[in-house]
Structure formats: structure tokens, C-alpha cells
Design a protein around this motif. Structure first.
Motif, PDB file in Angstrom:
ATOM      1  N   PHE A 353       0.844  -1.026   0.072  1.00  0.00           N
ATOM      2  CA  PHE A 353       0.140   0.028   0.033  1.00  0.00           C
ATOM      3  C   PHE A 353       0.769   1.301  -0.085  1.00  0.00           C
ATOM      4  CE2 PHE A 353      -1.964  -3.563   2.314  1.00  0.00           C
ATOM      5  CZ  PHE A 353      -3.133  -3.535   1.528  1.00  0.00           C
ATOM      6  N   SER A 354       0.232   2.454  -0.321  1.00  0.00           N
ATOM      7  CA  SER A 354       1.064   3.590  -0.082  1.00  0.00           C
ATOM      8  C   SER A 354       1.669   3.788   1.241  1.00  0.00           C
ATOM      9  CB  SER A 354       0.160   4.823  -0.171  1.00  0.00           C
ATOM     10  OG  SER A 354      -0.405   5.091  -1.484  1.00  0.00           O
ATOM     11  N   PRO A 355       3.226   3.976   0.855  1.00  0.00           N
ATOM     12  CA  PRO A 355       3.972   4.281   2.025  1.00  0.00           C
ATOM     13  C   PRO A 355       3.728   5.376   2.990  1.00  0.00           C
ATOM     14  CG  PRO A 355       5.097   4.936   0.086  1.00  0.00           C
ATOM     15  CD  PRO A 355       3.764   4.395  -0.293  1.00  0.00           C
ATOM     16  N   ARG A 356       3.779   5.236   4.307  1.00  0.00           N
ATOM     17  CA  ARG A 356       3.369   6.572   5.125  1.00  0.00           C
ATOM     18  C   ARG A 356       4.683   6.715   6.289  1.00  0.00           C
ATOM     19  NH1 ARG A 356      -1.695   8.879   6.083  1.00  0.00           N
ATOM     20  NH2 ARG A 356      -3.198   7.920   4.909  1.00  0.00           N
ATOM     21  N   GLY A 357       5.510   5.721   6.266  1.00  0.00           N
ATOM     22  CA  GLY A 357       6.535   6.035   7.137  1.00  0.00           C
ATOM     23  C   GLY A 357       7.543   4.805   7.223  1.00  0.00           C
ATOM     24  N   VAL A 358       8.479   4.733   8.135  1.00  0.00           N
ATOM     25  CA  VAL A 358       9.519   3.617   8.382  1.00  0.00           C
ATOM     26  C   VAL A 358       9.588   3.550   9.858  1.00  0.00           C
ATOM     27  CG1 VAL A 358      11.914   2.983   7.979  1.00  0.00           C
ATOM     28  CG2 VAL A 358      10.783   4.175   6.302  1.00  0.00           C
ATOM     29  N   VAL A 428      -3.839  -5.254  -5.256  1.00  0.00           N
ATOM     30  CA  VAL A 428      -2.591  -4.568  -5.390  1.00  0.00           C
ATOM     31  C   VAL A 428      -2.538  -3.417  -6.455  1.00  0.00           C
ATOM     32  CG1 VAL A 428      -0.233  -4.539  -5.482  1.00  0.00           C
ATOM     33  CG2 VAL A 428      -1.187  -6.422  -4.405  1.00  0.00           C
ATOM     34  N   ASN A 429      -2.253  -2.206  -5.829  1.00  0.00           N
ATOM     35  CA  ASN A 429      -2.409  -1.011  -6.848  1.00  0.00           C
ATOM     36  C   ASN A 429      -0.913  -0.784  -7.545  1.00  0.00           C
ATOM     37  OD1 ASN A 429      -2.030   2.054  -7.082  1.00  0.00           O
ATOM     38  ND2 ASN A 429      -3.680   1.563  -8.126  1.00  0.00           N
ATOM     39  N   ARG A 430      -0.836  -0.542  -8.524  1.00  0.00           N
ATOM     40  CA  ARG A 430       0.604  -0.514  -9.246  1.00  0.00           C
ATOM     41  C   ARG A 430       1.324   0.806  -8.827  1.00  0.00           C
ATOM     42  NH1 ARG A 430       2.952   2.567 -12.968  1.00  0.00           N
ATOM     43  NH2 ARG A 430       0.916   3.651 -13.558  1.00  0.00           N
ATOM     44  N   ARG A 431       0.849   1.786  -8.722  1.00  0.00           N
ATOM     45  CA  ARG A 431       1.472   2.983  -8.102  1.00  0.00           C
ATOM     46  C   ARG A 431       1.687   2.847  -6.569  1.00  0.00           C
ATOM     47  NH1 ARG A 431       2.114   7.928 -10.737  1.00  0.00           N
ATOM     48  NH2 ARG A 431       2.127   8.908  -8.823  1.00  0.00           N
ATOM     49  N   GLU A 432       0.755   2.478  -5.937  1.00  0.00           N
ATOM     50  CA  GLU A 432       1.099   2.376  -4.517  1.00  0.00           C
ATOM     51  C   GLU A 432       2.138   1.138  -4.045  1.00  0.00           C
ATOM     52  OE1 GLU A 432      -3.394   3.124  -2.583  1.00  0.00           O
ATOM     53  OE2 GLU A 432      -2.499   1.007  -2.423  1.00  0.00           O
ATOM     54  N   LEU A 433       2.408   0.038  -4.955  1.00  0.00           N
ATOM     55  CA  LEU A 433       3.384  -0.930  -4.805  1.00  0.00           C
ATOM     56  C   LEU A 433       4.579   0.004  -4.996  1.00  0.00           C
ATOM     57  CD1 LEU A 433       3.919  -3.909  -4.358  1.00  0.00           C
ATOM     58  CD2 LEU A 433       3.734  -3.979  -6.834  1.00  0.00           C
ATOM     59  N   LEU A 434       4.899   0.665  -6.151  1.00  0.00           N
ATOM     60  CA  LEU A 434       6.225   1.331  -6.659  1.00  0.00           C
ATOM     61  C   LEU A 434       6.441   2.159  -5.592  1.00  0.00           C
ATOM     62  CD1 LEU A 434       5.236   1.331 -10.407  1.00  0.00           C
ATOM     63  CD2 LEU A 434       6.815  -0.204  -9.104  1.00  0.00           C
TER      64      LEU A 434
END
Lengths: 451, 451
Positions: A353-358, A428-434
Motif C-alpha cells: 500500500f502507499s507508504p507512510r513511514g518507516v 494491489v495497486n501499481r502506483r502504491e506498490l511502486l
């Protein structure tokens, strides 16, 4: 800047600041490359559609080992190898759960045995269902009350947490301990309400554990089935009948897959990885096919952009995270035996999913240094460096003193599909994964240049 | 604190700080209520499955007007009314696009006429396709080169932007102006590559505009069809044939739907809204059914939690955002005529995805005050208050000096499905949708207590 411990925070701050411009240019190059030319999405399609789910010990898993090794070579790894590891072999076999009210006929429920659960040896096992809403409620029951019963742990996944991992964590003891708790008081088998954030009829599997008690079966049902069963139980007695040939079938030699590009300055390792195995339902797309293809993307991007890596960048596709963590344990053991120095290790195992943090599990000085780079990540929607956990496969490294981390993607959808038939490529969404692959690459880049 | 302009920023900062504790408790109550008891998701299912898409001027739109009025009453509005507005009536009718190579047969392409486009009057119109990759390339063509041709604007949606709205914005002139540019140089009709972030065969419709030139048709094709057509064109001439009975059929009286809870202290209005109309494909789930049900959720939550609202909280379900913005324009006009004072207006029209921020279009003092509350929003994953745009329907209010805003959800998936058959309820995640409703409610709450 190799040695960070003991260096003043002010100096760290200045260093981070001084590097901002050059680094922000490199961050942008990485993001643009991955969003335009990233292969993670098409590789995930290949893995999920041509191999599919791949439980440790299965033939499909061994196919995925060859697949991952080839993908690492394709991505430009200088060296690719398999690491031997003994893994448990759990087999689902046939399984069915039926219920009957006092005046009713038998009715099949959609269900999944929990992973690692023993079955009924192919025989029918039946009994009256006893529902509890919580551990506290169960704890109050006497062995006489539970004896020969089927215990239904109907504990709902909490919707109140913003981060769904907290809801998962809150409910997970029901999955891991339902069978042993039921056995302790003489019950025949356990049914749990799935650890699911969705209100649907999808059962979620996942690992359970046995204690010293009798190894009785545990199965999961979906949220709406759980609600319907609870309603039936309010109106009278309900009998359940389980027939399952699930069970553990010993151990097997398997492999984690490792690929790396050699460090230009030294052989210290920066590790990025995910787990190659999945549960035996769905396609293991978010969990953790996503993490595998994202990790390979990191290596590919370093090669494609010809970013000179000071240290060795190593991708590890861990075996057996789901039901044993044998891959992670073996990796740590081997690293220790070989006296390998790991600078940093990050896992991606929370969905594509869309990254938000580490999330950062390390000493304060390193943690604060990374937090000082936060503004570099902000243009990519990555702002949260407050988490203090890291990937399951990395705990053996963490215990050896290695600073470990985990990618934190948006968590809202993960537990709708986690460990289910629904965890497919289509979710899975392409841009979110990338975007997630971008964050990982940026993190590896900035660590490589500063540690 | 009613009057904010002219107040020192230091004072604003202190006020925000002083209120943090009480406000953070209320923020948590709002979030917990909505995540557990929110109705937005089930209401969106009702709207999308029982009414479906609802273009301005259609029967379905008028059904949705009655639906929204009832839902506002159900949510506890003190007053619900319809606001008259004249809207254009555009009708898709039958449409087909075929292509043929020199030696080939006619082959149908999946396509959608752009919204507001005229058709061919039900007759076949054909010509040779002339492809351009950009406006600059088109600008270099002479009228002789374009005359009687079909111009194919094959401009790809840029993947490089992290926020996909920037890619959309970058490419949108091709949709709005392709027909008029083609007509200017004597072309017969225009084909555009869809404004899509996905690599699939899904055509995206959306509004186009005519200038003073001949009103020729414009149609969109999906990304993979566009790529295949481009390849064909490299190998020789391709003829296209369009047959379409699309067209504008005058105007019709329609309605925006408004519901409010009366302010306890005064009648100044805090507006939250979305647009009730959608394109005539798919179900208008993310665009903008999501915004409608989220806005109604704000009102419902204030009533359910019995939060005392100082000012009037008004939900506006705007008519005709997609092809005319007549609802927004009429709303602004009526507000002016009635001398209504609007304190703040926020729209939600960027999809029902996880919220990440709120974009603020207002003077610096108010903007900085809201940014000072950012830490209240951070536990809900809402951190970005840097945007400076606001909802399309709110521009008339903005022009009257009202501080306006827009909810900023994660944008990665939006332009995969925007204005397509794929914009369905199934693409909306319950928790993501509810999280957005939470942010809106929190924003309305904090404004209500400070302005």
C-alpha cells in the motif's frame, strides 16, 4: 560518516542538513525511475498468477525460490545464492465445518483451519458450541462447563484503532491460543472469529501454536458467519461438526533466496527483504509478494541508475515467515557464523500500500539521525518515523545489535484480506506498490551514504 | 474566537496550543464513533447499487436528489431543502469507433465520447488518423496537414508526479481542447488517450469544452488501445470511423440538496459538501458518492455525539459539478442574495481514500492558524496542510472571500478509475472512506470552536 554512535546530535543534524540538496535530487531520481520503469508490479503479476500461493514446504514454494533467484539475476545482482533452511511442512488437506440447531439440518459454514492446526484425522468430531466474547469470559469457565464442548471465541477485531495493526495485535492471541486454551479445559476443538477488519464472509487463516496440552483443532470463520452463529446461539443450542485432515507432516529442507550487489568501499551489508512464503490460500500478493518484488526493485534501481553503493546491498527473500520464521532465524545464525557485519536491515511485510513511514528499532542516536532525514521523504508522502518495531524476520539480526526497520504502508485495507483467498494480485495497486519500493530504495540510499 | 484577521500569529499559536488537550479528546471521540458506527459505507452502497451513476439532467440524478434529502433527514438535520438550479442535459446515446489498416477489416475499439461532446448525428464519419504526442507537435501542423483528418492526441499521463492530481492537471488540456484545436485546422474529429494513471483498456470520459469553432466530436480510448493504435500507425495508414448520437439537449431544472443543523450561537455557516452528480458510466462511487456520504456523516456525527455546534453546520450536495458547475455557481449566487455569512467551506471530491491532508485556500493568517492545529490531526494520518486549492464547487464562495478548503486523500488509485465504468462501490474501502469522514468532522469541529 561510518561511526555514528557517540557523535553529537548537533553534528548529525548539520550533516543531514548539508546533504539535503544532493540527496533530494537523488531521491527524486529514484522515485521517477521507479514510477516510470519499475518492474515490481509486472513481476508480482508473474509471481501471483504463474506460481500463486506458496506455503513453506510446498512445491509452489520451491518454484518461487527458483523464480526469485532468476529475478535477482535479472535485476543485476552480482551474486545470487540459496540459503538452506529446514522448514515445517503443514498441510491443509480436506476440511469442513457444519452446524445444526435443535430442529435444523446440518449446514456447512465457510471456514479455514488455522495454520499449524492438527485436524480430526479425517473423522467427524462434534459437540455443542459454547460461545465466549473475550478471554476474560473464557477464563471464568470451569473445566466442567467446557468439557466436550466446541468453544467459539467470538472476539471482534477492534475498529477503533487508526492503525489496523493495533487491532490485529489486540485480537491475535485468540488465533494463537484458542486451541490450547480449549484443550486445557477439555473442549473438543476451537472456532475463532477471523482477525478481520472487514464485515464479510471471508475466513482468515494464520499461525496458531500448541502448548503442552492435547493438540486439538482450531478453525476460523468470517465476520458475518460469526455474527449469524452468535444470533443462533442466542436462540438455543447449536451443534458443530468438524472433519479435517489438516496436520503437520514433519520438516523439509528448503531455502531463502539471497542476492546482492557488492559494496564499492566495503563488504558491510545493508539488507532489504521480505518473505517469499505465503499462506496456502489466495495468492500471497500483499503478504508478502509485494515485499519481495519491492525488495528486488531496490537492487534493480541501484543498478539502473548506476548509484555507486558504498556497502553491499543485499536482498533477502526469507523462507517460512508465516509458520515458523525458520528463514529469519537461519539467516541470523549464518550471519553470526560468518561474522558478517550488517549496517542496517529493513523488511517490507505490511502490504503493498502507499507508504507512510518507516518504523525504526535501534538506538536513539541512529533513530534520531534517520528522523533528521524526514524532510527528504516528505515529498513522497512518507512522514511517520515514530514506530519502534521491525520485521519479524529481522529479530535475530536485531538481537545481534543490528539496527532494524520496517516499511510502514497505509494499513486501512490490509486486514480485510490478510491470510485469505482475497489476497490476490487484483488487490494491489501499481502506483502504491511502486511508491513503497521508492521509499525502500531512498532509505537504503541514504543509509549507504551516511553509515 | 470569532475575529481572526489582524490577530497576531503568536496569539493564534497559543490559542491552538491551549486547546490541544480538550480538542484531542474530542478528535478521538469523533474518530472512534465514525470507525465503529459510521454509516457512510452502507449509504454509499445504497446510492451506488440502487441508483448508480447519475449525470445531471438524468432521471437517476433526480432520484439521488430525493435520496440525499432523506439521508440528511435521517442523519438528524434540522432543516433540509432543495435549491433550484438549471443544468445542461448531455446525452451519450449510441457510439462506436472503428479502425482499419490498409489491408485490414474494420475493428471496434473500446471508447467513450467525452462529456459535452457532440456526435456525428448518427452517421458514419471517417478519415485517416494523424497522431501527435503533444500539443507542441500539434501546433507545428498546418491546416493542410490536418484537413479532413482524425487527430489522435496520444499524450501519456505522467507517472512521475507523486500526487496524481498533478499528472491529471498536466494532461487535462488534451481532454478539454482536443476537439476545438482539431476543428480549427479542419479535422473531422479528435481521439484522445485517456487521462489515466493505469495501463489498461479502460476509457475515461470527462468534460470537454467547445470554443467558437465547429463543434466536432471528441472521444477517449484506454491506455493499451492507445499504445496498440500508435504501433499500427508506425506501420502505415489507419482509417477511423466514428458513429455517435451523443449531444447536448438543452437545459433542465434540477436541484442541489442542502441540510443543516442550526448554530447554537449564531447562524454563520460552516459548509461541508461534495457533488451529487456523476458521469454516466460506472457508479460514481469515488467521484463523488464518497464525498456525499462523508459530508452527511459529518452532520450525523455532530448529532450522535451531541457536539454543541456554535455555528450552523450545513451539508451541500452540489448539482452538476461534472459538466457545468451550475450547482456551485447557483449556491454562491443564492448565498450572496440572501446575505448569508459563510465562515468556512470544505469540499470532499478527490475520492474516498485514506486522508492525508487538507488543502487550504484562504488568507495567510487563517491558513497558519489551521496549520497550527496539525498535530491534532497527525494521529489520524493527516499531516499535509500545504495545498492551496479548494473544491471546484466552492470557487464562487472563495471569490466572495470565504476561506475554502478540500480534503486531500491518498491520490495513487484515483486516476485509474476516475470517470470510468470502473468507478464502482467495490473500489471503495470502508475504513478509508470513514477515515476521510473523520478528518472532515474533526476539521468542522475545530473551526466551529475557534472561528
Amino acid at each position: 560518516m561510518k561511526k555514528i554512535l557517540g557523535t553529537s546530535l548537533l553534528f548529525l543534524g548539520l550533516t543531514a542538513f548539508g546533504q539535503t540538496k544532493e540527496d533530494s535530487v537523488q531521491f527524486a531520481k529514484i522515485s521517477t525511475e521507479i514510477l516510470n520503469n519499475g518492474k515490481a508490479y509486472t513481476e508480482l503479476r508473474d509471481l501471483t498468477k504463474n506460481i500463486g500461493h506458496r506455503l513453506s514446504g510446498s512445491e509452489a514454494y520451491e518454484k518461487s525460490v527458483q523464480w526469485a533467484a532468476q529475478k535477482l539475476r535479472d535485476a543485476g545482482a552480482d551474486r545470487v545464492w540459496l540459503q538452506d533452511v529446514m522448514v515445517p511442512v503443514w498441510v491443509r488437506g480436506k476440511e469442513s465445518l457444519q452446524i445444526r440447531t435443535a430442529n435444523g439440518k446440518w449446514k456447512s459454514l465457510k471456514m479455514l483451519s488455522l495454520g499449524n492446526s492438527e485436524g480430526t484425522g479425517g473423522k467427524d468430531v462434534s459437540g455443542e458450541i459454547l460461545m465466549v466474547r473475550s478471554m476474560q469470559e473464557y477464563d471464568k469457565l470451569t473445566p466442567e462447563q467446557v468439557k466436550d464442548k466446541i468453544v467459539f471465541f467470538n472476539y471482534p477485531f477492534s475498529q477503533s484503532f487508526v492503525e489496523t495493526f493495533k487491532g490485529y495485535s489486540d485480537a491475535s492471541k485468540y488465533r494463537t491460543t484458542a486451541a490450547s486454551l480449549t484443550a486445557k479445559k477439555g473442549g473438543k476443538f476451537a472456532i475463532i472469529r477471523s482477525l478481520s477488519s472487514a464485515f464479510d464472509d471471508v475466513p482468515h487463516t494464520g499461525a496458531m501454536r500448541y502448548g503442552d496440552d492435547k493438540k486439538i483443532p482450531a478453525v476460523a470463520i468470517g465476520s458475518t458467519t460469526a455474527d449469524a452463529l452468535a444470533e443462533l446461539l442466542q436462540n438455543g443450542k447449536v451443534t458443530a461438526k468438524l472433519n479435517s485432515s489438516c496436520g503437520m507432516k514433519g520438516e523439509k529442507r528448503s531455502h531463502s533466496v539471497i542476492g546482492e550487489i557488492t559494496g564499492k568501499k566495503d563488504s558491510q551489508v545493508i539488507l532489504v527483504g521480505g518473505h517469499l512464503d505465503s499462506w496456502d490460500v489466495g495468492e500471497g500478493a500483499h503478504d508478502d509478494g509485494a515485499g519481495i518484488v519491492q525488495s528486488i526493485e531496490v537492487l534493480r534501481t541501484f543498478k539502473k541508475l548506476a548509484i555507486p553503493n558504498n556497502h553491499t546491498i543485499r536482498v533477502v527473500c526469507f523462507a517460512n515467515e508465516e509458520n515458523g520464521v525458520k528463514g529469519g532465524i537461519q539467516y541470523g545464525k549464518t550471519a553470526k557464523e560468518n561474522n558478517e557485519k550488517h549496517l542496517f536491515a529493513i523488511e517490507t511485510d505490511a502490504g503493498g500500500f502507499s507508504p507512510r513511514g518507516v518504523s525504526l528499532e535501534m538506538d536513539d542516536a541512529r533513530r534520531k539521525q534517520i528522523q533528521g532525514w524526514a524532510k527528504l521523504f516528505l515529498p513522497y508522502g512518507v512522514y511517520d518515523f515514530t514506530g519502534t518495531f521491525s520485521g519479524t524476520d529481522l529479530y535475530p539480526l536485531h538481537d545481534m545489535g543490528v539496527p532494524t526497520a520496517e516499511l510502514v504502508p497505509d494499513s486501512q485495507r490490509y486486514f480485510d484480506i490478510h491470510h485469505t483467498e482475497e489476497d490476490t494480485f487484483e488487490k494491489v495497486n501499481r502506483r502504491e506498490l511502486l511508491m513503497g519500493a521508492g521509499t525502500l530504495t531512498q532509505m537504503v540510499y541514504i543509509i549507504d551514504n551516511n553509515w
